[in-house]
Design an enzyme around this catalytic site. Structure first.
Site, mmCIF file in Angstrom:
data_model
loop_
_atom_site.group_PDB
_atom_site.id
_atom_site.type_symbol
_atom_site.label_atom_id
_atom_site.label_comp_id
_atom_site.label_asym_id
_atom_site.label_seq_id
_atom_site.Cartn_x
_atom_site.Cartn_y
_atom_site.Cartn_z
ATOM 1 N N HIS A 316 0.585 -1.364 -0.101
ATOM 2 C CA HIS A 316 0.036 0.055 0.178
ATOM 3 C C HIS A 316 1.580 1.112 -0.368
ATOM 4 O O HIS A 316 2.030 1.302 1.253
ATOM 5 C CB HIS A 316 -0.957 0.415 1.254
ATOM 6 C CG HIS A 316 -1.918 1.117 1.444
ATOM 7 N ND1 HIS A 316 -2.053 2.729 1.424
ATOM 8 C CD2 HIS A 316 -3.252 0.772 0.218
ATOM 9 C CE1 HIS A 316 -3.138 2.914 1.441
ATOM 10 N NE2 HIS A 316 -3.883 1.942 0.954
ATOM 11 N N ASP A 374 -8.277 -5.193 -0.092
ATOM 12 C CA ASP A 374 -8.542 -5.755 -1.095
ATOM 13 C C ASP A 374 -8.192 -7.181 -1.306
ATOM 14 O O ASP A 374 -8.640 -7.761 -2.021
ATOM 15 C CB ASP A 374 -8.197 -5.384 -2.555
ATOM 16 C CG ASP A 374 -8.811 -3.647 -2.469
ATOM 17 O OD1 ASP A 374 -9.878 -3.791 -1.712
ATOM 18 O OD2 ASP A 374 -7.785 -2.945 -2.871
#
Ligand code: CMC
Length: 440
Positions: A316, A374
């Site tokens: 991320h 996700d």
């Protein structure tokens, strides 16, 4: 203030910018944050003929905000100061929506009023049905959602005074209420099934599931465990401070644009594969892996610099630690698979084993690559029976709340100005026009 990786004992209140060409130094104030890095106020720089360069906003705070706080190194996410884990466990999406919009948790009467207002704004003007009919049946639900949400500008434009707080609140109710209806209708249209109208007696999440899965042919019972799981997913996705889509909404809204148009712009930005589309990619990757025995092969591919393959759902830009949303989602995944008696779900087994192996691998440890939200959300969506093409659409309906909160915060600030980034020009210098017969 964090400066070159170190925290000063005494916070600086100003910094001095010096030049190596003898130009006079410029003093810049430092603005304190309530938590996290303080920021250097560079607004006066342009008056000195100097601009800063930061195309991906890597070091630039585009606004001040009191809504959401992220500490990527520590893996923290707070909405209005409340840790996401506590909200996911104890709260519900409507309450979190109120919190994001108003800054405080509601009391019972405020909660009931808010909930009712959102429910009773779920219905669309009947003529919106004809807008849907202009789309191809096989259009992606996000394409339809962006178009239809933008089209609401044509239905509600006259009553919009974006500089009036009550008018903004009405827009928030309309958008938060109607976007789930638009999402479910986009799905039904794609499937060739009749639209299912919202039910004011149902709660937000229950109503969305009903609009998605009920049909005139058979009754649909909303499973409360699954509704709670979806509600939790909505909480986790409700806001994430100044990401690409939120910044799009703020920039579009800074000109005083209609909120329906601003939210449609946010949806368009969210749809990009680098932003809202990753959960779909995780599911495709897990299907491709197919069996736990093939995980080492995929890990090796992810580490091979000559191979563009990346382990989807890992890493991320901001979180250099476990994404706090991923930890909650992992638990939700267990709850849903338990409820549906799918504990032996092969994809979930592959996901758990992949996570275990990757978290022990030097490559992932050194680069601080942890599972992100996700990684698990696709598995939960799939177990809930939600088709892959709807993943981003559900993200969009949750994020509509964050977008509206951020849009409202910007417009409520009397000092807000139209967003107008500057640039470093690297093109040609002044030159004179040459008639076509004298060119070449
Ligand atoms: N698999 C393998 N290697 C990776 C991965 C990955 N998923 N992510 C980053 N790396 C490596 C990358 O190759 C680089 O290695 P090196 O330093 O040797 O060149 C290093 O880690 C740093 O990567 P980066 O690309 O500079 O990091 P970034 O902050 O620009 O990218 C990211 C962040 C999320 C785009 C990236 O980690 C990625 O592509 N992840 C997979 C896609 C994904 O899961 N996206 C969902 C993000 S969460 C949704 C949201 O909040 O919108």
């Amino acid at each position: 203030m964090i400066w070159q990786g170190k925290r000063f004992m005494t916070q600086p209140t100003k910094v001095t910018l010096t030049f190596d060409n003898g130009a006079p130094p410029i003093e810049l104030p430092v603005m304190p944050s309530s938590i996290g890095p303080d920021v250097i106020d560079i607004r006066s720089l342009s008056q000195h003929g100097v601009l800063t360069y930061d195309p991906g906003f890597l070091s630039t705070a585009s606004c001040s905000s009191r809504i959401t706080y992220i500490d990527g190194d520590a893996g923290l996410l707070y909405y209005r100061g409340y840790p996401i884990e506590q909200l996911a466990e104890h709260s519900d999406f409507m309450e979190v929506s109120y919190l994001l919009l108003h800054g405080e948790l509601p009391d019972a009467a405020q909660k009931a009023h808010f909930d009712k207002s959102v429910r009773t704004h779920a219905m669309l003007h009947d003529q919106v049905n004809t807008v849907f009919r202009g789309f191809r049946r096989d259009a992606h639900p996000m394409a339809v959602m962006i178009g239809v949400t933008g089209a609401l500008s044509a239905f509600y434009h006259d009553s919009i005074n974006v500089f009036d707080a009550e008018s903004r609140e009405l827009s928030a109710f309309r958008l938060i209420g109607k976007v789930p209806t638009i999402a479910a209708m986009s799905y039904k249209y794609n499937m060739g099934e009749p639209f299912v109208y919202p039910q004011y007696r149902m709660g937000y999440t229950e109503n969305f599931l009903n609009m998605m899965f009920s049909s005139p042919c058979e009754p649909y019972e909303v499973n409360p465990v699954l509704a709670r799981a979806l509600d939790r997913i909505l909480i986790l996705h409700a806001d994430h401070e100044q990401n690409a889509s939120t910044s799009t909404v703020r920039l579009a809204g800074s000109s005083g644009a209609n909120p329906f148009a601003c939210i449609a712009a946010g949806m368009a930005s969210l749809w990009g594969p680098l932003h809202g589309g990753a959960n779909e990619a995780v599911l495709k990757m897990l299907a491709e892996i197919g069996d736990v025995s093939r995980i080492p092969e995929f890990i090796a591919r992810a580490k091979d610099k000559s191979n563009p393959f990346r382990l989807m759902g890992f890493g991320h830009r901001v979180y250099k630690n476990m994404d706090p949303r991923a930890a909650v989602m992992r638990q939700t995944c267990h709850d849903v698979l338990n409820e549906l008696d799918l504990n032996d779900d092969p994809m979930f087994r592959i996901a758990l084993e992949l996570e275990r192996i990757a978290l022990q691998d030097e490559y992932f440890i050194a680069r601080k690559l942890y599972p992100n939200v996700d990684f698990y959300s696709g598995i939960v969506f799939r177990a809930l029976g939600i088709p892959v093409s709807m993943f981003t659409a559900i993200f969009a309906l949750a994020r509509t709340v964050g977008w509206m909160a951020q849009w409202n915060e910007m417009l409520a600030d009397a000092g807000h100005r139209i967003g107008r980034p500057r640039q470093q020009y690297t093109g040609d210098q002044r030159r004179d026009y040459v008639p076509v017969e004298r060119r070449g």
